[in-house]
Write a protein that holds these residues in place. Structure first.
Motif, PDB file in Angstrom:
ATOM      1  N   ILE A  86       0.841  -1.206   0.000  1.00  0.00           N
ATOM      2  CA  ILE A  86       0.000   0.000   0.000  1.00  0.00           C
ATOM      3  C   ILE A  86       0.875   1.255   0.000  1.00  0.00           C
ATOM      4  N   ALA A  87       1.921   1.255   0.834  1.00  0.00           N
ATOM      5  CA  ALA A  87       2.805   2.425   0.882  1.00  0.00           C
ATOM      6  C   ALA A  87       3.542   2.615  -0.437  1.00  0.00           C
ATOM      7  N   ALA A  88       3.961   1.524  -1.078  1.00  0.00           N
ATOM      8  CA  ALA A  88       4.640   1.633  -2.372  1.00  0.00           C
ATOM      9  C   ALA A  88       3.712   2.218  -3.434  1.00  0.00           C
ATOM     10  N   THR A  89       2.429   1.901  -3.349  1.00  0.00           N
ATOM     11  CA  THR A  89       1.452   2.456  -4.296  1.00  0.00           C
ATOM     12  C   THR A  89       1.347   3.972  -4.145  1.00  0.00           C
ATOM     13  N   VAL A  90       1.396   4.464  -2.910  1.00  0.00           N
ATOM     14  CA  VAL A  90       1.359   5.916  -2.681  1.00  0.00           C
ATOM     15  C   VAL A  90       2.563   6.585  -3.342  1.00  0.00           C
ATOM     16  N   THR A  91       3.742   6.003  -3.193  1.00  0.00           N
ATOM     17  CA  THR A  91       4.936   6.570  -3.821  1.00  0.00           C
ATOM     18  C   THR A  91       4.798   6.590  -5.337  1.00  0.00           C
ATOM     19  N   PHE A  92       4.269   5.502  -5.898  1.00  0.00           N
ATOM     20  CA  PHE A  92       4.108   5.409  -7.351  1.00  0.00           C
ATOM     21  C   PHE A  92       3.182   6.504  -7.867  1.00  0.00           C
ATOM     22  N   VAL A  93       2.044   6.679  -7.216  1.00  0.00           N
ATOM     23  CA  VAL A  93       1.082   7.699  -7.649  1.00  0.00           C
ATOM     24  C   VAL A  93       1.680   9.098  -7.502  1.00  0.00           C
ATOM     25  N   SER A  94       2.380   9.352  -6.423  1.00  0.00           N
ATOM     26  CA  SER A  94       2.981  10.659  -6.194  1.00  0.00           C
ATOM     27  C   SER A  94       3.990  11.005  -7.280  1.00  0.00           C
ATOM     28  N   THR A  95       4.837  10.037  -7.640  1.00  0.00           N
ATOM     29  CA  THR A  95       5.836  10.277  -8.686  1.00  0.00           C
ATOM     30  C   THR A  95       5.156  10.467 -10.038  1.00  0.00           C
ATOM     31  N   ALA A  96       4.061   9.747 -10.288  1.00  0.00           N
ATOM     32  CA  ALA A  96       3.316   9.922 -11.537  1.00  0.00           C
ATOM     33  C   ALA A  96       2.757  11.343 -11.647  1.00  0.00           C
ATOM     34  N   VAL A  97       2.293  11.900 -10.526  1.00  0.00           N
ATOM     35  CA  VAL A  97       1.812  13.284 -10.529  1.00  0.00           C
ATOM     36  C   VAL A  97       2.943  14.242 -10.874  1.00  0.00           C
ATOM     37  N   LEU A  98       4.115  14.037 -10.282  1.00  0.00           N
ATOM     38  CA  LEU A  98       5.266  14.900 -10.576  1.00  0.00           C
ATOM     39  C   LEU A  98       5.647  14.808 -12.047  1.00  0.00           C
ATOM     40  N   MET A  99       5.649  13.600 -12.586  1.00  0.00           N
ATOM     41  CA  MET A  99       5.969  13.419 -14.004  1.00  0.00           C
ATOM     42  C   MET A  99       4.973  14.174 -14.884  1.00  0.00           C
ATOM     43  N   THR A 100       3.690  14.056 -14.575  1.00  0.00           N
ATOM     44  CA  THR A 100       2.663  14.722 -15.376  1.00  0.00           C
ATOM     45  C   THR A 100       2.794  16.242 -15.308  1.00  0.00           C
ATOM     46  N   LEU A 101       3.014  16.773 -14.123  1.00  0.00           N
ATOM     47  CA  LEU A 101       3.191  18.220 -13.967  1.00  0.00           C
ATOM     48  C   LEU A 101       4.400  18.716 -14.754  1.00  0.00           C
ATOM     49  N   THR A 102       5.480  17.956 -14.733  1.00  0.00           N
ATOM     50  CA  THR A 102       6.697  18.389 -15.412  1.00  0.00           C
ATOM     51  C   THR A 102       6.526  18.378 -16.926  1.00  0.00           C
ATOM     52  N   TRP A 103       5.940  17.300 -17.450  1.00  0.00           N
ATOM     53  CA  TRP A 103       5.728  17.238 -18.895  1.00  0.00           C
ATOM     54  C   TRP A 103       4.779  18.344 -19.372  1.00  0.00           C
ATOM     55  N   SER A 104       3.838  18.754 -18.525  1.00  0.00           N
ATOM     56  CA  SER A 104       2.884  19.800 -18.920  1.00  0.00           C
ATOM     57  C   SER A 104       3.405  21.200 -18.632  1.00  0.00           C
ATOM     58  N   LEU A 184      11.090   1.881 -13.403  1.00  0.00           N
ATOM     59  CA  LEU A 184      11.901   1.072 -12.495  1.00  0.00           C
ATOM     60  C   LEU A 184      11.143   0.728 -11.213  1.00  0.00           C
ATOM     61  N   MET A 185      10.294   1.633 -10.764  1.00  0.00           N
ATOM     62  CA  MET A 185       9.567   1.419  -9.516  1.00  0.00           C
ATOM     63  C   MET A 185       8.617   0.224  -9.604  1.00  0.00           C
ATOM     64  N   SER A 186       8.181  -0.123 -10.812  1.00  0.00           N
ATOM     65  CA  SER A 186       7.251  -1.247 -10.955  1.00  0.00           C
ATOM     66  C   SER A 186       7.868  -2.563 -10.469  1.00  0.00           C
ATOM     67  N   ALA A 187       9.220  -2.653 -10.464  1.00  0.00           N
ATOM     68  CA  ALA A 187       9.877  -3.875  -9.992  1.00  0.00           C
ATOM     69  C   ALA A 187       9.624  -4.111  -8.507  1.00  0.00           C
ATOM     70  N   LEU A 188       9.435  -3.036  -7.743  1.00  0.00           N
ATOM     71  CA  LEU A 188       9.179  -3.187  -6.312  1.00  0.00           C
ATOM     72  C   LEU A 188       7.894  -3.965  -6.066  1.00  0.00           C
ATOM     73  N   PHE A 189       6.873  -3.718  -6.899  1.00  0.00           N
ATOM     74  CA  PHE A 189       5.603  -4.424  -6.720  1.00  0.00           C
ATOM     75  C   PHE A 189       5.761  -5.915  -6.981  1.00  0.00           C
ATOM     76  N   LEU A 190       6.583  -6.279  -7.976  1.00  0.00           N
ATOM     77  CA  LEU A 190       6.828  -7.688  -8.248  1.00  0.00           C
ATOM     78  C   LEU A 190       7.501  -8.355  -7.047  1.00  0.00           C
ATOM     79  N   GLY A 191       8.527  -7.676  -6.474  1.00  0.00           N
ATOM     80  CA  GLY A 191       9.237  -8.247  -5.340  1.00  0.00           C
ATOM     81  C   GLY A 191       8.361  -8.423  -4.120  1.00  0.00           C
ATOM     82  N   LEU A 192       7.431  -7.494  -3.883  1.00  0.00           N
ATOM     83  CA  LEU A 192       6.554  -7.581  -2.718  1.00  0.00           C
ATOM     84  C   LEU A 192       5.352  -8.475  -2.973  1.00  0.00           C
ATOM     85  N   TRP A 193       4.792  -8.412  -4.165  1.00  0.00           N
ATOM     86  CA  TRP A 193       3.569  -9.154  -4.468  1.00  0.00           C
ATOM     87  C   TRP A 193       3.778 -10.659  -4.376  1.00  0.00           C
ATOM     88  N   THR A 194       4.970 -11.137  -4.706  1.00  0.00           N
ATOM     89  CA  THR A 194       5.226 -12.574  -4.706  1.00  0.00           C
ATOM     90  C   THR A 194       5.596 -13.119  -3.328  1.00  0.00           C
TER      91      THR A 194
END
Length: 432
Positions: A86-104, A184-194
């Protein structure tokens, strides 16, 4: 060099679950370092202020402390795998917001501060839960080796990550840097999910004042754990010049973002090689003495870094002009060497400290103590950023590390002398 000088890889071969989590954490951490360094450079581009850069860390200090402590309580009350996910998901969403703001083109100083605070808080919860999981995946005898593998992870993260961030920012911009972090962050979900479900052993207490009070009562009785926390705070408060690196690259040594990346990466290169050659460290049983000596060596290296900056201030080996396009290469190399040595010393201290927490603390309360450990490890550098930023603003760039290195040596010698039991700590008979 004998084989037993090298790192012990048995945690990876003994536990496939630990191996998957280690690989996922390493790749995600590498991406996270891209964003950490990019946000620092981004803030400096927007403000041209070292103080503003240092305030990125300071702004997240209180939220990170709260998140680390609460994350530890969650890890002692619920499935630690689910807490980390759950905490890793918060980090992922937060970074996605930063990416979107920067590209725009909509990023602002305020948004950089908000994203940095959210990421540091969520990562504190992930680290507390993940660290409490490790002793459940591998035998106790392999905990020092697992801590050394953590040094390998940190070395890869902070050597490749900052250097890559400097190059990516210089040649492609901030948007691509944040985008690569998400991949790269998507690898964290694989390591935790399994992982299997991992609930704490023994009596569980729901997060709240009682849970927090139980943790603090244990820490009051645990003199060895308490002192190692205090020693790390001393080292990180007075010996963490990271917030100075953008200004050092722009004004003192030249080279701009690339110099910032090199200096940051040098710390991790030292950590990486000290873990690679950690065989003797993993077998050394007197962890209290090891922590003391490693932190004293760290202070000496930080003081040496300050001396290199003094040479830069007096334009030793300097070209006619020092700026982003013209660097003092000789002093950058010397600075990188001193920082690499400091990274090695800090990593050796970390191996001993992490093993002490994981082996001397009961599983039922390990999450809360890991939360405190994460607060110390992550909060100390933020105090260090405040110390370095404020003192450099009031004086000059070389003064904070030069003074801080000698302060570390003096305080460590004084505190350990007051607590002789710490020097007698034996890893074969762990006592908190």
């Amino acid at each position: 060099m004998r084989r037993d000088h090298f790192i012990d890889l048995r945690p990876l071969t003994t536990s496939p679950a630990y191996a998957r989590m280690w690989i996922g954490s390493t790749l995600a951490g590498l991406g996270g370092q891209l964003t950490i360094v990019a946000i620092m450079l981004h803030m400096y581009d927007l403000t041209a202020s070292t103080f503003a850069v240092s305030m990125i860390a300071v702004a997240g200090l209180v939220p990170m402390i709260v998140a680390g402590l609460y994350g530890g309580m969650l890890a002692d009350a619920f499935d630690r795998r689910r807490v980390a996910l759950i905490a890793a998901t918060v980090t992922f969403v937060s970074t996605a917001v930063l990416m979107t703001l920067t590209w725009s083109g909509a990023e602002t100083i305020a948004w950089l501060y908000v994203i940095a605070v959210v990421n540091s808080s969520a990562n504190s919860v992930v680290m507390a839960a993940r660290a409490a999981i490790v002793p459940r995946l591998i035998p106790a005898t392999l905990l020092p080796a697992a801590s050394a593998l953590g040094g390998i992870t940190m070395g890869i993260m902070v050597s490749i990550g900052p250097a890559a961030a400097g190059v990516l920012v210089a040649f492609t911009g901030y948007g691509w840097t944040y985008t690569i972090d998400l991949v790269l962050m998507s690898a964290l979900f694989l390591g935790l999910w399994t992982l299997p479900a991992i609930r704490p052993e023994g009596e569980t207490v729901r997060p709240g004042l009682r849970s927090l009070a139980d943790g603090w009562r244990f820490l009051r009785r645990a003199g060895n754990i308490r002192l190692q926390f205090l020693l790390d705070i001393v080292a990180m408060t007075f010996g963490q010049p990271l917030a100075l690196f953008p200004a050092i690259g722009a004004l003192l040594l030249g080279g701009g973002p690339i110099t910032t990346g090199i200096l940051t990466a040098a710390i991790a290169v030292g950590a990486f090689f000290s873990s690679l050659l950690s065989g003797p460290v993993s077998r050394y049983r007197w962890h209290g003495r090891g922590i003391e000596r490693a932190i004293i060596a760290y202070g000496a290296c930080i003081a040496a870094f300050g001396i290199v900056l003094v040479l830069g201030a007096f334009r030793v080996f300097a070209p006619a002009v020092v700026d982003e396009g013209s660097a003092n290469v000789a002093l950058i190399v010397l600075a990188a060497v001193t920082l690499a040595a400091s990274g090695a010393a800090d990593n050796i201290s970390s191996i001993f400290r992490n093993t002490m927490v994981q082996s001397a603390v009961p599983d039922a309360i390990r999450g809360r103590l890991q939360g405190v450990f994460i607060v110390v490890v992550a909060g100390g550098p933020r105090l260090g950023s405040l110390y370095a930023g404020v003192l450099a603003t009031a004086t000059t760039l070389w003064f904070p590390p030069l003074l801080g290195g000698f302060v570390i040596i003096g305080l460590v010698l004084f505190l350990v002398r007051l607590n002789p039991r710490f020097r007698a700590y034996d890893a074969e008979h762990p006592v908190s």
